[in-house]
Structures are given as structure tokens and as C-alpha cells.
Design a protein around this motif. Structure first.
Motif, PDB file in Angstrom:
ATOM      1  N   ILE A   1     -10.137  -0.832   3.242  1.00  0.00           N
ATOM      2  CA  ILE A   1      -9.839  -1.512   4.505  1.00  0.00           C
ATOM      3  C   ILE A   1      -8.337  -1.649   4.724  1.00  0.00           C
ATOM      4  CG2 ILE A   1     -12.035  -2.740   4.623  1.00  0.00           C
ATOM      5  CD1 ILE A   1     -10.646  -5.214   3.531  1.00  0.00           C
ATOM      6  N   ILE A   2      -7.940  -1.456   5.976  1.00  0.00           N
ATOM      7  CA  ILE A   2      -6.549  -1.664   6.370  1.00  0.00           C
ATOM      8  C   ILE A   2      -6.407  -3.153   6.686  1.00  0.00           C
ATOM      9  CG2 ILE A   2      -4.672  -0.959   7.883  1.00  0.00           C
ATOM     10  CD1 ILE A   2      -6.404   1.487   8.655  1.00  0.00           C
ATOM     11  N   ALA A   3      -6.004  -3.921   5.688  1.00  0.00           N
ATOM     12  CA  ALA A   3      -5.961  -5.377   5.837  1.00  0.00           C
ATOM     13  C   ALA A   3      -4.604  -5.844   6.344  1.00  0.00           C
ATOM     14  CB  ALA A   3      -6.301  -6.040   4.506  1.00  0.00           C
ATOM     15  N   ASP A   4      -4.184  -5.273   7.482  1.00  0.00           N
ATOM     16  CA  ASP A   4      -2.896  -5.669   8.051  1.00  0.00           C
ATOM     17  C   ASP A   4      -3.022  -6.792   9.061  1.00  0.00           C
ATOM     18  OD1 ASP A   4      -4.126  -4.297  10.106  1.00  0.00           O
ATOM     19  OD2 ASP A   4      -2.508  -2.864  10.438  1.00  0.00           O
ATOM     20  N   GLY A   5      -4.266  -7.238   9.311  1.00  0.00           N
ATOM     21  CA  GLY A   5      -4.487  -8.309  10.278  1.00  0.00           C
ATOM     22  C   GLY A   5      -4.543  -7.821  11.707  1.00  0.00           C
ATOM     23  N   VAL A   6      -4.354  -6.524  11.924  1.00  0.00           N
ATOM     24  CA  VAL A   6      -4.401  -5.933  13.264  1.00  0.00           C
ATOM     25  C   VAL A   6      -5.600  -5.002  13.388  1.00  0.00           C
ATOM     26  CG1 VAL A   6      -3.151  -4.615  15.004  1.00  0.00           C
ATOM     27  CG2 VAL A   6      -1.886  -6.084  13.408  1.00  0.00           C
TER      28      VAL A   6
ATOM     29  N   LYS B   1     -19.588  -7.031   0.591  1.00  0.00           N
ATOM     30  CA  LYS B   1     -19.251  -6.021  -0.412  1.00  0.00           C
ATOM     31  C   LYS B   1     -18.651  -6.615  -1.688  1.00  0.00           C
ATOM     32  CE  LYS B   1     -19.820  -2.270   0.037  1.00  0.00           C
ATOM     33  NZ  LYS B   1     -21.031  -1.441  -0.213  1.00  0.00           N
ATOM     34  N   GLY B   2     -17.853  -7.658  -1.555  1.00  0.00           N
ATOM     35  CA  GLY B   2     -17.224  -8.253  -2.726  1.00  0.00           C
ATOM     36  C   GLY B   2     -16.012  -7.471  -3.199  1.00  0.00           C
ATOM     37  N   SER B   3     -15.194  -8.110  -4.023  1.00  0.00           N
ATOM     38  CA  SER B   3     -13.923  -7.508  -4.443  1.00  0.00           C
ATOM     39  C   SER B   3     -14.102  -6.283  -5.326  1.00  0.00           C
ATOM     40  CB  SER B   3     -13.079  -8.547  -5.182  1.00  0.00           C
ATOM     41  OG  SER B   3     -13.763  -9.034  -6.325  1.00  0.00           O
ATOM     42  N   ASP B   4     -15.254  -6.120  -5.959  1.00  0.00           N
ATOM     43  CA  ASP B   4     -15.475  -4.962  -6.823  1.00  0.00           C
ATOM     44  C   ASP B   4     -15.691  -3.667  -6.049  1.00  0.00           C
ATOM     45  OD1 ASP B   4     -15.259  -6.392  -9.186  1.00  0.00           O
ATOM     46  OD2 ASP B   4     -17.395  -6.870  -9.255  1.00  0.00           O
ATOM     47  N   LYS B   5     -15.974  -3.760  -4.741  1.00  0.00           N
ATOM     48  CA  LYS B   5     -16.277  -2.563  -3.947  1.00  0.00           C
ATOM     49  C   LYS B   5     -15.293  -2.351  -2.793  1.00  0.00           C
ATOM     50  CE  LYS B   5     -19.357  -0.532  -4.951  1.00  0.00           C
ATOM     51  NZ  LYS B   5     -19.489   0.468  -6.042  1.00  0.00           N
ATOM     52  N   ILE B   6     -14.241  -3.169  -2.737  1.00  0.00           N
ATOM     53  CA  ILE B   6     -13.265  -3.085  -1.644  1.00  0.00           C
ATOM     54  C   ILE B   6     -11.890  -2.728  -2.188  1.00  0.00           C
ATOM     55  CG2 ILE B   6     -12.092  -4.321   0.211  1.00  0.00           C
ATOM     56  CD1 ILE B   6     -14.498  -6.257   0.253  1.00  0.00           C
ATOM     57  N   ALA B   7     -11.267  -1.715  -1.595  1.00  0.00           N
ATOM     58  CA  ALA B   7      -9.880  -1.375  -1.898  1.00  0.00           C
ATOM     59  C   ALA B   7      -9.023  -1.686  -0.670  1.00  0.00           C
ATOM     60  CB  ALA B   7      -9.745   0.100  -2.264  1.00  0.00           C
ATOM     61  N   LEU B   8      -7.944  -2.410  -0.870  1.00  0.00           N
ATOM     62  CA  LEU B   8      -7.003  -2.668   0.218  1.00  0.00           C
ATOM     63  C   LEU B   8      -6.054  -1.474   0.332  1.00  0.00           C
ATOM     64  CD1 LEU B   8      -6.014  -6.388  -0.504  1.00  0.00           C
ATOM     65  CD2 LEU B   8      -7.966  -5.508   0.799  1.00  0.00           C
ATOM     66  N   ILE B   9      -5.897  -0.955   1.540  1.00  0.00           N
ATOM     67  CA  ILE B   9      -4.996   0.177   1.764  1.00  0.00           C
ATOM     68  C   ILE B   9      -4.037  -0.143   2.905  1.00  0.00           C
ATOM     69  CG2 ILE B   9      -6.646   1.898   0.945  1.00  0.00           C
ATOM     70  CD1 ILE B   9      -7.033   2.566   4.046  1.00  0.00           C
ATOM     71  N   THR B  10      -2.891   0.516   2.891  1.00  0.00           N
ATOM     72  CA  THR B  10      -1.965   0.348   4.016  1.00  0.00           C
ATOM     73  C   THR B  10      -2.262   1.348   5.131  1.00  0.00           C
ATOM     74  OG1 THR B  10      -0.325   1.882   3.078  1.00  0.00           O
ATOM     75  CG2 THR B  10      -0.113  -0.460   2.496  1.00  0.00           C
ATOM     76  N   ASP B  11      -2.666   2.581   4.779  1.00  0.00           N
ATOM     77  CA  ASP B  11      -2.754   3.678   5.759  1.00  0.00           C
ATOM     78  C   ASP B  11      -1.416   3.786   6.496  1.00  0.00           C
ATOM     79  OD1 ASP B  11      -3.814   5.793   7.177  1.00  0.00           O
ATOM     80  OD2 ASP B  11      -4.966   4.577   8.575  1.00  0.00           O
TER      81      ASP B  11
ATOM     82  N   MET C   1      -8.649  -6.398  -5.419  1.00  0.00           N
ATOM     83  CA  MET C   1      -8.870  -5.387  -4.393  1.00  0.00           C
ATOM     84  C   MET C   1      -7.659  -4.475  -4.194  1.00  0.00           C
ATOM     85  SD  MET C   1     -11.121  -7.390  -1.487  1.00  0.00           S
ATOM     86  CE  MET C   1     -10.318  -8.986  -1.509  1.00  0.00           C
ATOM     87  N   ALA C   2      -6.509  -4.895  -4.711  1.00  0.00           N
ATOM     88  CA  ALA C   2      -5.300  -4.082  -4.594  1.00  0.00           C
ATOM     89  C   ALA C   2      -4.912  -3.426  -5.914  1.00  0.00           C
ATOM     90  CB  ALA C   2      -4.136  -4.946  -4.105  1.00  0.00           C
ATOM     91  N   THR C   3      -5.704  -3.672  -6.964  1.00  0.00           N
ATOM     92  CA  THR C   3      -5.338  -3.147  -8.285  1.00  0.00           C
ATOM     93  C   THR C   3      -6.531  -2.523  -9.009  1.00  0.00           C
ATOM     94  OG1 THR C   3      -5.636  -5.364  -9.278  1.00  0.00           O
ATOM     95  CG2 THR C   3      -3.426  -4.778  -8.520  1.00  0.00           C
ATOM     96  N   ALA C   4      -7.370  -3.369  -9.597  1.00  0.00           N
ATOM     97  CA  ALA C   4      -8.462  -2.875 -10.446  1.00  0.00           C
ATOM     98  C   ALA C   4      -9.471  -2.029  -9.677  1.00  0.00           C
ATOM     99  CB  ALA C   4      -9.166  -4.051 -11.123  1.00  0.00           C
ATOM    100  N   THR C   5      -9.832  -2.470  -8.462  1.00  0.00           N
ATOM    101  CA  THR C   5     -10.849  -1.719  -7.711  1.00  0.00           C
ATOM    102  C   THR C   5     -10.357  -0.351  -7.267  1.00  0.00           C
ATOM    103  OG1 THR C   5     -11.961  -3.752  -7.011  1.00  0.00           O
ATOM    104  CG2 THR C   5     -12.410  -1.762  -5.740  1.00  0.00           C
ATOM    105  N   PRO C   6      -9.180  -0.237  -6.631  1.00  0.00           N
ATOM    106  CA  PRO C   6      -8.721   1.126  -6.298  1.00  0.00           C
ATOM    107  C   PRO C   6      -8.508   2.001  -7.524  1.00  0.00           C
ATOM    108  CG  PRO C   6      -7.030  -0.528  -5.799  1.00  0.00           C
ATOM    109  CD  PRO C   6      -8.295  -1.258  -6.055  1.00  0.00           C
ATOM    110  N   ALA C   7      -8.098   1.406  -8.639  1.00  0.00           N
ATOM    111  CA  ALA C   7      -7.944   2.195  -9.867  1.00  0.00           C
ATOM    112  C   ALA C   7      -9.282   2.760 -10.309  1.00  0.00           C
ATOM    113  CB  ALA C   7      -7.346   1.326 -10.972  1.00  0.00           C
ATOM    114  N   ARG C   8     -10.325   1.955 -10.232  1.00  0.00           N
ATOM    115  CA  ARG C   8     -11.657   2.423 -10.618  1.00  0.00           C
ATOM    116  C   ARG C   8     -12.165   3.486  -9.660  1.00  0.00           C
ATOM    117  NH1 ARG C   8     -16.151   2.209  -7.747  1.00  0.00           N
ATOM    118  NH2 ARG C   8     -15.713   0.056  -7.140  1.00  0.00           N
ATOM    119  N   ILE C   9     -11.953   3.306  -8.367  1.00  0.00           N
ATOM    120  CA  ILE C   9     -12.402   4.284  -7.373  1.00  0.00           C
ATOM    121  C   ILE C   9     -11.762   5.651  -7.621  1.00  0.00           C
ATOM    122  CG2 ILE C   9     -12.263   4.902  -4.915  1.00  0.00           C
ATOM    123  CD1 ILE C   9     -12.569   1.900  -4.290  1.00  0.00           C
TER     124      ILE C   9
END
Length: 400
Positions: A251-256, A270-280, A346-354
Motif C-alpha cells: 500500500i502507498i501509505a502517503d495519506g493521499v 490483512k494485518g501487519s504480516d501481509k502488508i508492505a508499506l511502499i512509497t511508489d 510493515m516497513a521492514t520484516a514483511t517486505p523482506a519476507r515477501i
């Protein structure tokens, strides 16, 4: 000079808990120890965190640019400058991402990646390329150049994958002719297939998941939801993302791109284990508002950066974000009411696992790479350390 760094007087965020007043020892680029007290290490370089937070570096698995550069600018220097830009905001690893383009431009970008990857010493590390397109639904193209959008062509994608072993993920619309076979081929090559820019219905998304498409690219953005055809309603990819428990979403969690209620809903389901925060993020990240370009600086799409986001000139659609990773965390914590430790995951462990790199990065665990950041209560980055090297400091830390 000592090859050891000790960070002490820190609130350390581990995968399991928050250690208050703890310390971390870094040796030879690896995490040597994580301690609840103050480790005694003679001759180590010491950083007094002064009660600030210490966490793994952020991992951004979908980013196009920053600092005035785009990964498709056709230069190695662009790769290095983008990496340095995002490191200032806490990103220690990232996945350079392409846009739809001519095949020749894509291959040039892959060449630039190979060169930059070997000499990138001062910025966020590269963990493989992400090809976004060109196999998309025209109706969900967003800011992607329609001239290059097409169906999957085995001759083409087999050639591209044979050309470079650095492709880590590829985003496509699974309802296109040949897309299921494409997903299976990606999986056979160890490449992550992701659903993106798609008008698929739930049943098509489910089939795609079963054939390798395990990640939803920028969830909600350029993606089908509930539709109506001949009086009947059909669930879309958004609903599939919720209903398929095993599917990851970014998800692009920029608030916009996503307002707070949707961020809360995604987290609740989904929970934090299935969500990766991205900037895009496009080239406007870390830059002032104004005119900019999405994609190659000479041939890309002119856009406007305003209101904290990039827009098409007619303002009919967003054209990528200008977020940096610290902003994602602030948004999740302050606007979506997500606990700090869950947001960090969501910004560390989850994207690393994905991305399949969690054995090396993504958590402060002994033996992993020393990708470490120090930040205050407002997620303002004070220090960025990548593989034991201090690549950014804002001048406020005491270092002895």
C-alpha cells in the motif's frame, strides 16, 4: 579504526518487543549483539541514541525515483542518487521499479542496475529489479504510457528474463490473454508475480493467485473492485485481496492515495504480516513541489507535484507518489492509529519476507546485516546505517 559500532541508550524495536534503554553492537557489517542494558565494548565507536528509537532500516519494494532522478533516466548515476536520497529518510534496501516502455529502454535500465549495484556504497541497497508492465489492462493504466501496453508475449518476456538475472518481481494484469502462463513462467524462474493495473474479477484473481500471483501491487490503485454487468455484481481484485488470506498486499501509505479509513480497513483485515508499506515514489520524492517528469527525463510524462502527490497535468489521476518511507510510518501511526511496532513491521520484516530476503535483512537479529536506523518520536531520521556503514546523519547524534 574500530570495525565495531555500539548504539546505546536506545529504544530498540525487535520482531518480538520494544527494548527500552538497550544497546546494539555492530561488527563487520553484521548485528553482533542486541542487549537490554549497556554493553561494555572497549574501542568500539559509540552512538548515544539519547532515548530515540532504533529499528531495522526500511525496505521499499516499489520505488521509481527520488531526489530529481528516475530509474529509467538511462544512467547509472540516477540509480546511485536515488539510493542516496531514500537513505536519508530511513530506507536501507529498495527494489528499483520500471514503467511501461520500449524493450530497448527496459534492457538499458537492467544494464544500469547491474553496474550501479556493484558500486552503490552510500545509498539504500538494491534487492533486485521490479518490472511494472507492460502487460496491463488499458482501462486501468493510470499514468502508464498507453503506447507500450500490450498482452504478455512469451518470446519477449523469456528474452528479458534470460537477459538479466536481477529481476526479482514483475507486475501484470492476470486477466490478459497469456497472463496465467506468464505467471507460471515467472514462478518457475523464482520471480515474484504481482497483480497490477487490472480489471480482473475475483475468479480471475483467484486463478492468478493459484498460478503465482501472490502479491497485489499498490492495493486499490488502478485495480478493480465490485463491478456490475448485466445487472449482476462481480467482486474484483480488491475483494480478492481481502478474501484470499495468503495474498500479500502493498500500500502507498502517503495519506493521499489511500485515506485513513481505508488504511484502517486494510490493516484490520490483512494485518501487519501481509502488508508492505511502499512509497511508489517518482523523481519528485525529496524535492520541492512543481513541474516534474514521470519516467525518463527526456521522453517521460510531464506531471505536476502538488498537495503531496504527483498528478497528471489535467489532474484527472495521480501519477505516482512523492513519499519517502518516514512519511509512510507517520501516516500509519498518526492517521490510521496503527501501533508503532506494527507499522515498523510493515516497513521492514514483511517486505523482506515477501521479497525472500528476510534471512539477511528486515529485523534486528544477531547475524543479519547491520541495516539500522535511529529516529525520534515523529519518525525524523537521525542516523542511517547500511551493512555497518554510517551513510547518513543529521548532526544531532553523539558519536564517540
Amino acid at each position: 579504526m574500530s570495525n565495531q559500532i555500539k548504539i546505546y541508550n536506545a529504544n530498540i524495536i525487535t520482531p518480538f518487543r520494544l527494548i527500552k534503554g538497550g544497546s546494539i553492537l555492530i561488527k563487520d557489517g553484521k548485528i553482533e549483539a542486541v542487549n537490554a542494558g549497556n554493553l561494555e565494548v572497549p574501542n568500539a565507536k559509540e552512538i548515544n541514541a539519547n532515548g530515540a528509537y532504533v529499528s531495522p532500516g526500511f525496505i521499499d519494494i516499489h520505488v521509481h525515483g527520488g531526489g530529481g532522478f528516475d530509474f529509467m533516466d538511462g544512467s547509472v548515476d540516477a540509480f546511485l542518487k536515488i539510493a542516496e536520497c531514500h537513505a536519508k529518510y530511513g530506507t536501507t534496501s529498495l527494489t528499483p521499479t520500471t514503467l511501461t516502455s520500449e524493450k530497448e529502454d527496459l534492457l538499458k535500465t537492467l544494464d544500469d542496475f547491474e553496474t550501479a549495484h556493484k558500486i552503490n556504497k552510500n545509498g539504500a541497497q538494491f534487492i533486485g529489479m521490479h518490472l511494472e508492465g507492460p502487460y496491463f489492462a488499458m482501462s486501468q493504466r493510470g499514468a502508464q504510457d498507453p503506447r507500450f501496453i500490450r498482452n504478455p508475449d512469451p518470446k519477449e518476456y523469456e528474452e528479458v528474463l534470460a537477459y538479466s538475472k536481477s529481476i526479482a518481481r514483475w507486475s501484470a494484469a492476470p486477466e490478459l490473454k497469456g497472463a496465467i502462463e506468464f505467471g507460471r513462467y515467472l514462478r518457475s524462474k523464482g520471480v515474484l508475480a504481482a497483480i497490477a493495473h487490472t480489471d480482473a474479477i475475483y475468479e480471475e484473481a483467484l486463478e492468478a493467485f493459484e498460478n503465482g500471483y501472490t502479491l497485489a501491487t499498490h492495493f486499490y490503485s488502478s485495480m478493480s473492485g465490485v463491478s456490475r454487468k448485466n445487472a449482476h455484481r462481480f467482486a474484483g481484485v480488491i475483494e480478492a485481496g481481502y478474501l484470499i488470506d495468503e495474498m500479500d498486499v502493498e500500500i502507498i501509505a502517503d495519506g493521499v492515495h489511500l485515506p485513513a479509513p481505508l488504511l484502517k480497513l486494510i490493516y484490520k483485515i490483512k494485518g501487519s504480516d501481509k502488508i508492505a508499506l511502499i512509497t511508489d515514489a517518482m523523481r519528485g520524492a525529496g524535492m520541492p513541489p512543481g513541474d516534474s517528469v514521470l519516467g525518463n527525463i527526456n521522453t517521460g510524462l510531464k506531471v505536476i507535484v502538488e498537495d503531496g502527490v504527483a498528478k497528471l497535468p489535467d489532474r484527472s489521476s495521480f501519477a505516482g507518489s512523492v513519499a519517502t518511507a518516514d512519511r509512510l510510518l507517520r501516516t500509519m501511526i498518526k492517521e490510521a492509529d496503527i501501533p508503532l511496532i506494527e507499522a515498523i513491521k510493515m516497513a521492514t520484516a514483511t517486505p523482506a519476507r515477501i521479497m525472500g530476503v528476510d534471512h539477511k535483512i528486515g529485523s534486528l537479529v544477531v547475524g543479519k546485516d547491520a541495516d539500522v536506523i535511529i529516529f525520534d518520536d515523529n519518525i525524523n531520521i537521525q542516523t542511517t546505517i547500511i551493512k555497518g556503514n554510517i551513510v547518513y546523519q543529521n548532526g544531532e547524534q553523539e558519536i564517540n
